[in-house]
Enzyme design. Structure first.
Site, PDB file in Angstrom:
ATOM      1  CB  CYS A   1      40.336  42.437  44.883  1.00  0.00           C
ATOM      2  SG  CYS A   1      38.853  41.587  45.461  1.00  0.00           S
TER       3      CYS A   1
ATOM      4  CG  ASN B   1      38.429  47.427  43.178  1.00  0.00           C
ATOM      5  OD1 ASN B   1      37.302  47.045  43.504  1.00  0.00           O
ATOM      6  ND2 ASN B   1      39.304  46.638  42.598  1.00  0.00           N
TER       7      ASN B   1
HETATM    8  C1  LIG Z   1      29.884  42.185  42.457  1.00  0.00           C
HETATM    9  C2  LIG Z   1      31.135  42.946  42.106  1.00  0.00           C
HETATM   10  C3  LIG Z   1      32.281  42.251  41.679  1.00  0.00           C
HETATM   11  C4  LIG Z   1      33.450  42.934  41.355  1.00  0.00           C
HETATM   12  N1  LIG Z   1      34.537  42.225  40.897  1.00  0.00           N
HETATM   13  C5  LIG Z   1      35.659  42.895  40.507  1.00  0.00           C
HETATM   14  C6  LIG Z   1      36.774  42.199  39.935  1.00  0.00           C
HETATM   15  O1  LIG Z   1      36.754  40.979  39.734  1.00  0.00           O
HETATM   16  N2  LIG Z   1      37.877  42.921  39.582  1.00  0.00           N
HETATM   17  C7  LIG Z   1      37.928  44.284  39.754  1.00  0.00           C
HETATM   18  O2  LIG Z   1      38.948  44.885  39.418  1.00  0.00           O
HETATM   19  N3  LIG Z   1      36.886  44.959  40.262  1.00  0.00           N
HETATM   20  C8  LIG Z   1      35.753  44.315  40.638  1.00  0.00           C
HETATM   21  N4  LIG Z   1      34.681  45.022  41.130  1.00  0.00           N
HETATM   22  C9  LIG Z   1      34.768  46.488  41.285  1.00  0.00           C
HETATM   23  C10 LIG Z   1      34.113  47.218  40.099  1.00  0.00           C
HETATM   24  O3  LIG Z   1      34.771  46.918  38.889  1.00  0.00           O
HETATM   25  C11 LIG Z   1      34.125  48.750  40.314  1.00  0.00           C
HETATM   26  O4  LIG Z   1      35.457  49.170  40.516  1.00  0.00           O
HETATM   27  C12 LIG Z   1      33.300  49.174  41.528  1.00  0.00           C
HETATM   28  O5  LIG Z   1      32.129  48.404  41.610  1.00  0.00           O
HETATM   29  C13 LIG Z   1      32.933  50.663  41.524  1.00  0.00           C
HETATM   30  O6  LIG Z   1      32.083  51.001  40.470  1.00  0.00           O
HETATM   31  P1  LIG Z   1      30.468  51.125  40.597  1.00  0.00           P
HETATM   32  O7  LIG Z   1      30.203  51.990  41.784  1.00  0.00           O
HETATM   33  O8  LIG Z   1      30.028  51.683  39.294  1.00  0.00           O
HETATM   34  O9  LIG Z   1      29.970  49.737  40.821  1.00  0.00           O
HETATM   35  C14 LIG Z   1      33.498  44.345  41.477  1.00  0.00           C
HETATM   36  C15 LIG Z   1      32.352  45.036  41.906  1.00  0.00           C
HETATM   37  C16 LIG Z   1      31.176  44.359  42.212  1.00  0.00           C
HETATM   38  C17 LIG Z   1      29.977  45.152  42.652  1.00  0.00           C
END
Ligand SMILES: Cc1cc2nc3c(=O)[nH]c(=O)nc-3n(C[C@H](O)[C@H](O)[C@H](O)COP(=O)(O)O)c2cc1C
Ligand SMILES: Cc1cc2nc3c(=O)[nH]c(=O)nc-3n(C[C@H](O)[C@H](O)[C@H](O)COP(=O)(O)OP(=O)(O)OC[C@H]3O[C@@H](n4cnc5c(N)ncnc54)[C@H](O)[C@@H]3O)c2cc1C
Ligand code: FES
Lengths: 258, 302
Positions: free
Chosen positions: B128, B191
């Site tokens: 994170c 991530n």
């Molecule tokens: C608003 C938000 C909150 C997130 N919170 C977490 C989290 O608590 N733990 C985690 O491992 N990844 C978290 N992520 C990352 C997502 O799980 C993912 O790895 C990342 O958004 C990439 O995928 P995407 O492009 O499909 O969104 C978060 C992403 C977003 C947008």
């Protein structure tokens, strides 16, 4: 057969009409009779947006009837500018109605305090709840004819004040303060408008001990309580999602950072 | 086509999982579809104690993406087990996403979740970018990554351990190898990418935290490249994610070698998107004549 309360679906644009001032747009979508309360909102995203704009945009429901779902919005940035280009027949993805609404107290006076496009959620309220205990004070920047003011003023006691200069804004604040004070212990205020106005409303509600509800317009990504992007701060110091715990909050519950 | 995928001891009904932080505790989406129809749901990151998260504004939209600096706001493990988990429908494959500031606390969380029948696997978030302590520094240093994974593995019982990697490194294969050597059963990536957006009028960052994590379609090429690299360098199942917004995107990740995928930002574009995607992926795979995921996975011609 689509269930009329299906929470997410594509609705057809019936009309998308700029007001006399093109920064305000009146959008009507096909929507077979939802049950929806004043102050609730919908998330909307045109079906053809593609990937460039990833978020939907939140808007208060202005009215919902057999004619459709009506929204009034102001063009402020990329999303609303593109929404303003919608033409009839296009599809818009909509989910809602969402969030907590304005709670009317029928036994006591309820004063609506609306600022600019913050007038939108009160159109439905005035149409449905015609009660002698409802009135409105409307602060506006553009000329009155641009807003759906007359639709409300025809039904409930209303007054409007235009703000073009700093002096006008100061005068509006004085009037807000007087009206809020007059309701202390006897009624409540329901406010929707720009954040500086809501801060003023909250300040005088707390000062005079008047009950009040304010609708917050925080940036939202999901609208359903999942992203944690839209939080407001409670007076107890906790962050709460304004899409599910709000957008309408009790003035005593929410901290507006003033 | 049989959509089932096997990732070691974990079997999924289909390869579509919702990504942590973008699907709440699942409950928020129950009005929009049947959670048990998904390959799985990965929960918002959970820590031992509740966390308030970062100040507002925490999110900003950018072209083809968004930045977030939520700061891992969550209700804490105790409240989660009492108030959220019981309401997730049975038959849903639930993956807990763990966040802690020390390897010991990661281990403690793993021990708590190892007792829960409803939790199918643990995803360890060492990536994170939005928190000061712990967070991405564990995911950038192979020794620290290894310490965290070791601590989790020791106390995870029979639950498979997925280690979620950060893209904010020079060579993702180094951390991937460290995690697998320390016992990771699977890897998930990526991530968010560390990013920024500013306002020229107010002269402020669009996020109170100044920097945030970039997600959405804008990051897909980076994600695909990293999954490709990691799949070549380790021997455990990999879950790919980053910018998936269509059935084609899902197949691209499987083509480069992912066993399953997670969809994140796409859930915000429409709350029933993950549910629709399961069906769309099946239709697309069938139209391409794919008989099973095992046949198609990792068949990229290079
Ligand atoms: C608003 C938000 C909150 C997130 N919170 C977490 C989290 O608590 N733990 C985690 O491992 N990844 C978290 N992520 C990352 C997502 O799980 C993912 O790895 C990342 O958004 C990439 O995928 P995407 O492009 O499909 O969104 C978060 C992403 C977003 C947008
Ligand atoms: C519950 C709720 C109800 C709303 N109801 C209405 C309504 O009935 N009519 C209406 O016109 N607007 C309403 N809004 C505000 C509306 O959602 C925003 O104006 C819109 O999202 C801006 O999108 P954009 O892409 O044009 O702006 P962006 O390009 O995202 O931003 C342009 C400018 O607008 C500001 N802005 C962005 N989001 C918001 C926001 N949520 N509130 C205020 N300013 C913002 C930005 O800070 C920036 O200065 C509501 C917001 C919420 C949360
Ligand atoms: S808008 Fe996502 S939690 Fe409120």
């Amino acid at each position: 057969m689509i269930d009329s309360q299906t929470p997410c679906r594509d609705l057809e644009v019936i009309s998308c009409t700029p007001a006399k001032d093109p920064s305000l747009v009146d959008l009507v979508l096909s929507a077979p009779g939802w049950t929806c309360k004043p102050g609730q909102f919908v998330m909307i995203r045109p079906a053809h947006w593609g990937a460039e704009l990833v978020w939907p945009r939140p808007f208060s429901v202005c009215d919902v009837s057999d004619q459709g779902l009506r929204i009034i919005f102001q063009t402020v940035g990329r999303g609303t500018r593109r929404l303003a280009e919608l033409v009839s027949g296009q599809k818009v993805t909509v989910w809602g109605p969402l969030g907590r609404w304005f709670r009317i107290d029928e036994a006591r006076p309820n004063l609506i305090l609306a600022g600019g496009v913050g007038i939108a959620p009160f159109v439905m309220l005035a149409r449905r709840e015609k009660t002698d205990n409802l009135s409105m004070l409307f602060g506006h920047r553009l000329d009155l004819e641009h807003y759906p003011y007359a639709e409300i003023a025809d039904r409930i006691k209303s007054e409007a004040m235009q703000q073009k200069t700093m002096a006008d804004i100061a005068e509006f604040e004085t009037v807000l303060s007087e009206r809020i004070k007059a309701l202390a212990g006897v009624g409540q205020v329901l406010a929707c408008g720009p954040e500086p106005m809501l801060k003023v409303v909250r300040k005088y509600c707390l000062l005079h001990g008047t009950d009040g509800q304010v609708s917050l317009e925080n940036r939202m990504a999901c609208g359903v309580g999942a992203c944690l992007g839209c939080v407001g701060k409670t007076v107890a110091g906790d962050y709460v999602q304004s899409c599910v715990h709000g957008p309408v909050f009790d003035v005593r519950e929410i901290d507006l950072g003033d | 086509m049989d959509q089932t995928v096997k990732l070691g001891s974990l079997t999924l009904k289909n390869p579509v999982i919702t990504a942590s932080g973008t699907f709440g505790y699942g409950l928020e989406f129950m009005r929009y579809g049947d959670l048990s129809a998904l390959g799985g749901i990965c929960l918002k990151g959970i820590s031992l104690a509740p966390r308030a998260g970062n100040p507002m504004p925490r999110i900003a939209e950018t072209p083809c993406g968004m930045l977030n600096a939520i700061g891992l706001q969550n209700v804490g493990v105790e409240k989660f087990l009492k108030e959220k988990l019981p309401y997730i429908p049975a038959d849903t494959t639930v993956i807990a996403n763990l966040y802690a500031q020390t390897p010991e606390d990661f281990g403690e969380l793993a021990a708590i979740f190892s007792e829960e029948d409803k939790i199918a696997a643990l995803e360890v978030n060492i990536s994170c970018p939005n928190v000061r302590e712990g967070g991405v520094q564990f995911g950038q240093d192979p020794h620290m990554a290894s310490a965290v994974v070791g601590a989790v593995k020791k106390r995870a019982g029979s639950k498979p351990v997925i280690v979620k990697l950060s893209p904010n490194v020079t060579d993702v294969r180094v951390i991937a190898k460290a995690a697998v050597d320390a016992g990771a059963d699977m890897l998930s990536l990526i991530n968010t990418l560390s990013g920024m957006a500013v306002d020229i009028r107010t002269r402020k960052s669009r996020l109170a935290n100044v920097v945030g994590g970039l997600s959405g379609p804008a990051i897909k090429p980076v994600a695909l490249r990293m999954v490709h690299q990691v799949v070549q360098s380790v021997n455990v199942p990999v879950i790919g994610m980053g910018g998936i917004v269509s059935a084609e995107d899902v197949l691209e990740f499987i083509l480069v070698g992912a066993h399953a995928v997670q969809v994140g930002t796409y859930n915000f574009m429409r709350p029933d998107n993950a549910f629709r995607l399961v069906e769309e992926v099946r239709v697309l795979a069938e139209s391409l004549g794919i008989a099973s995921w095992d046949d198609y996975r990792g068949t990229l011609k290079v």
